[in-house]
Write a protein that holds these residues in place. Structure first.
Motif, mmCIF file in Angstrom:
data_model
loop_
_atom_site.group_PDB
_atom_site.id
_atom_site.type_symbol
_atom_site.label_atom_id
_atom_site.label_comp_id
_atom_site.label_asym_id
_atom_site.label_seq_id
_atom_site.Cartn_x
_atom_site.Cartn_y
_atom_site.Cartn_z
ATOM 1 N N GLY A 11 -80.960 5.090 -0.621
ATOM 2 C CA GLY A 11 -79.996 5.542 -1.346
ATOM 3 C C GLY A 11 -80.244 6.999 -1.870
ATOM 4 N N LEU A 12 -80.709 7.814 -0.710
ATOM 5 C CA LEU A 12 -81.020 9.219 -1.087
ATOM 6 C C LEU A 12 -80.272 9.974 0.116
ATOM 7 C CD1 LEU A 12 -84.886 9.129 -1.786
ATOM 8 C CD2 LEU A 12 -83.132 9.545 -3.442
ATOM 9 N N ARG A 13 -79.693 11.070 -0.390
ATOM 10 C CA ARG A 13 -78.691 12.150 0.719
ATOM 11 C C ARG A 13 -79.737 13.042 1.342
ATOM 12 N NH1 ARG A 13 -74.397 10.928 2.075
ATOM 13 N NH2 ARG A 13 -73.655 12.648 2.556
ATOM 14 N N ARG A 14 -80.360 12.833 2.443
ATOM 15 C CA ARG A 14 -81.291 13.870 3.020
ATOM 16 C C ARG A 14 -80.623 14.694 4.020
ATOM 17 N NH1 ARG A 14 -86.004 9.195 3.539
ATOM 18 N NH2 ARG A 14 -86.476 9.237 1.113
ATOM 19 N N VAL A 15 -81.173 15.725 3.998
ATOM 20 C CA VAL A 15 -81.052 16.942 5.018
ATOM 21 C C VAL A 15 -82.284 16.963 5.700
ATOM 22 C CG1 VAL A 15 -80.406 19.291 5.520
ATOM 23 C CG2 VAL A 15 -79.399 18.173 3.384
ATOM 24 N N TYR A 16 -82.031 16.949 7.175
ATOM 25 C CA TYR A 16 -83.243 16.776 8.035
ATOM 26 C C TYR A 16 -83.157 18.296 8.765
ATOM 27 C CZ TYR A 16 -84.859 12.001 8.022
ATOM 28 O OH TYR A 16 -85.269 10.817 7.648
ATOM 29 N N MET A 17 -84.255 18.877 8.749
ATOM 30 C CA MET A 17 -84.515 20.057 9.351
ATOM 31 C C MET A 17 -85.558 20.180 10.314
ATOM 32 S SD MET A 17 -83.749 22.367 5.979
ATOM 33 C CE MET A 17 -83.078 23.784 6.675
ATOM 34 N N VAL A 18 -85.513 21.428 11.447
ATOM 35 C CA VAL A 18 -86.643 21.548 12.481
ATOM 36 C C VAL A 18 -86.972 22.843 12.721
ATOM 37 C CG1 VAL A 18 -85.202 21.241 14.390
ATOM 38 C CG2 VAL A 18 -87.481 20.420 14.371
ATOM 39 N N LYS A 19 -88.211 23.048 12.944
ATOM 40 C CA LYS A 19 -88.639 24.278 13.157
ATOM 41 C C LYS A 19 -89.530 24.461 14.551
ATOM 42 C CE LYS A 19 -91.091 28.403 11.427
ATOM 43 N NZ LYS A 19 -91.733 29.130 10.049
ATOM 44 N N PRO A 20 -89.081 24.959 15.517
ATOM 45 C CA PRO A 20 -90.367 25.280 16.747
ATOM 46 C C PRO A 20 -91.314 26.086 16.138
ATOM 47 C CG PRO A 20 -88.045 26.482 16.869
ATOM 48 C CD PRO A 20 -88.040 26.042 15.532
ATOM 49 N N VAL A 21 -92.688 25.550 16.692
ATOM 50 C CA VAL A 21 -93.908 26.234 16.439
ATOM 51 C C VAL A 21 -94.487 26.471 17.783
ATOM 52 C CG1 VAL A 21 -94.172 25.074 14.291
ATOM 53 C CG2 VAL A 21 -95.115 23.687 15.989
ATOM 54 N N ARG A 22 -95.478 27.486 17.752
ATOM 55 C CA ARG A 22 -96.074 27.778 18.938
ATOM 56 C C ARG A 22 -97.626 28.102 18.691
ATOM 57 N NH1 ARG A 22 -91.692 28.898 19.117
ATOM 58 N NH2 ARG A 22 -90.134 30.563 19.540
ATOM 59 N N GLN A 35 -94.701 20.861 19.512
ATOM 60 C CA GLN A 35 -93.809 22.078 19.774
ATOM 61 C C GLN A 35 -92.864 22.320 18.468
ATOM 62 O OE1 GLN A 35 -92.201 22.573 23.666
ATOM 63 N NE2 GLN A 35 -93.989 21.751 24.675
ATOM 64 N N SER A 36 -92.741 21.290 17.595
ATOM 65 C CA SER A 36 -92.031 21.438 16.443
ATOM 66 C C SER A 36 -92.277 20.609 15.416
ATOM 67 C CB SER A 36 -90.600 20.964 16.682
ATOM 68 O OG SER A 36 -90.224 19.935 17.088
ATOM 69 N N ILE A 37 -91.944 21.212 14.075
ATOM 70 C CA ILE A 37 -92.290 20.468 12.923
ATOM 71 C C ILE A 37 -91.056 20.350 12.157
ATOM 72 C CG2 ILE A 37 -92.401 22.648 11.627
ATOM 73 C CD1 ILE A 37 -95.075 21.304 9.887
ATOM 74 N N ARG A 38 -91.044 18.849 11.614
ATOM 75 C CA ARG A 38 -89.739 18.508 11.038
ATOM 76 C C ARG A 38 -89.943 18.024 9.657
ATOM 77 N NH1 ARG A 38 -89.023 13.800 14.087
ATOM 78 N NH2 ARG A 38 -88.067 15.107 15.660
ATOM 79 N N LEU A 39 -88.977 18.277 8.795
ATOM 80 C CA LEU A 39 -88.913 17.854 7.451
ATOM 81 C C LEU A 39 -87.559 17.372 6.879
ATOM 82 C CD1 LEU A 39 -87.232 20.023 5.588
ATOM 83 C CD2 LEU A 39 -89.406 21.498 6.104
ATOM 84 N N TYR A 40 -87.523 16.795 5.830
ATOM 85 C CA TYR A 40 -86.161 16.366 5.344
ATOM 86 C C TYR A 40 -86.359 16.647 3.813
ATOM 87 C CZ TYR A 40 -88.511 12.013 4.361
ATOM 88 O OH TYR A 40 -89.487 11.124 3.814
ATOM 89 N N THR A 41 -85.343 16.975 2.981
ATOM 90 C CA THR A 41 -85.098 17.561 1.842
ATOM 91 C C THR A 41 -83.963 16.455 1.159
ATOM 92 O OG1 THR A 41 -85.503 18.877 -0.016
ATOM 93 C CG2 THR A 41 -84.132 19.425 1.802
ATOM 94 N N ASN A 42 -83.959 16.310 -0.030
ATOM 95 C CA ASN A 42 -82.692 15.973 -0.591
ATOM 96 C C ASN A 42 -81.474 17.020 -0.662
ATOM 97 O OD1 ASN A 42 -80.660 15.034 -2.820
ATOM 98 N ND2 ASN A 42 -82.144 13.248 -2.687
ATOM 99 N N GLU A 43 -80.286 16.349 -0.372
ATOM 100 C CA GLU A 43 -79.092 17.271 -0.225
ATOM 101 C C GLU A 43 -78.918 17.995 -1.603
ATOM 102 O OE1 GLU A 43 -75.410 15.954 1.695
ATOM 103 O OE2 GLU A 43 -75.070 15.569 -0.430
ATOM 104 N N ALA A 44 -79.378 17.433 -2.738
ATOM 105 C CA ALA A 44 -79.197 18.188 -3.915
ATOM 106 C C ALA A 44 -80.238 19.535 -4.525
ATOM 107 C CB ALA A 44 -79.417 17.121 -5.113
ATOM 108 N N MET A 45 -81.220 19.433 -3.605
ATOM 109 C CA MET A 45 -82.368 20.377 -3.597
ATOM 110 C C MET A 45 -81.985 21.642 -2.715
ATOM 111 S SD MET A 45 -85.660 17.970 -3.524
ATOM 112 C CE MET A 45 -85.941 16.470 -4.480
ATOM 113 N N THR A 46 -80.800 22.398 -3.355
ATOM 114 C CA THR A 46 -80.453 23.344 -2.302
ATOM 115 C C THR A 46 -81.160 24.457 -2.201
ATOM 116 O OG1 THR A 46 -79.014 24.174 -4.487
ATOM 117 C CG2 THR A 46 -77.968 22.861 -3.054
#
Length: 150
Positions: free
Chosen positions: A139-150, A107-118
């Motif tokens: 050693g990497l500062r990560r930003v986790y994100m999620v999106k609902p999918v249908r 029901q969702s897709i998740r990703l992470y990216t580096n905090e510096a990759m604004t």
């Protein structure tokens, strides 16, 4: 111009690594080291069936790595060769990732990216992802994100 999206094979290993390197190398000075995708074992990921590629006129120009998890599909990496950016290949890969998540029953897709990759954070926010948390891993500062999918 034909664009084909398909599962990567062992014959694609060099092209996959080249796309990833060219797509991420400009982040090295910003982050101070190679980003996570530049360190991944693409030979193993291809063998496990986790990598898809998109070709433009028979040349691999984009890479997608999807990893099924317990509660969501992880979009582990999406990369497009700088020479092919603006052709819609990234959009094609992201749409495929969402369909693959739905087809796998998530029901969702998740990703992470580096905090510096604004710019990546801004792009993902524009296409419906929302930030869930930030953490330092490997050693990497990560930003986790999620999106609902249908």
């Amino acid at each position: 111009m034909t664009k084909e999206l398909r599962a990567a094979t062992s014959d694609d290993l060099g092209a996959v690594e080249d796309v990833v390197r060219s797509a991420y190398c400009h982040y090295v000075p910003r982050i101070g080291r190679e980003p996570g995708p530049m360190l991944d074992d693409y030979n193993r990921l291809i063998r496990e069936g986790r990598v898809h590629v998109v070709e433009d006129d028979g040349v691999v120009r984009g890479v997608l790595v999807l990893i099924p998890q317990d509660d969501a599909m992880l979009l582990d990496n999406v990369a497009v060769s700088p020479a092919a950016q603006g052709l819609g290949l990234g959009r094609k890969l992201l749409e495929f990732a969402e369909r693959a998540a739905v087809n796998a029953g998530y029901q969702s897709i998740r990703l992470y990216t580096n905090e510096a990759m604004t710019e990546n954070i801004e792009l993902y926010t524009r296409i419906g992802y929302s930030e869930t948390h930030r953490v330092e891993e490997k050693g990497l500062r990560r930003v986790y994100m999620v999106k609902p999918v249908r």
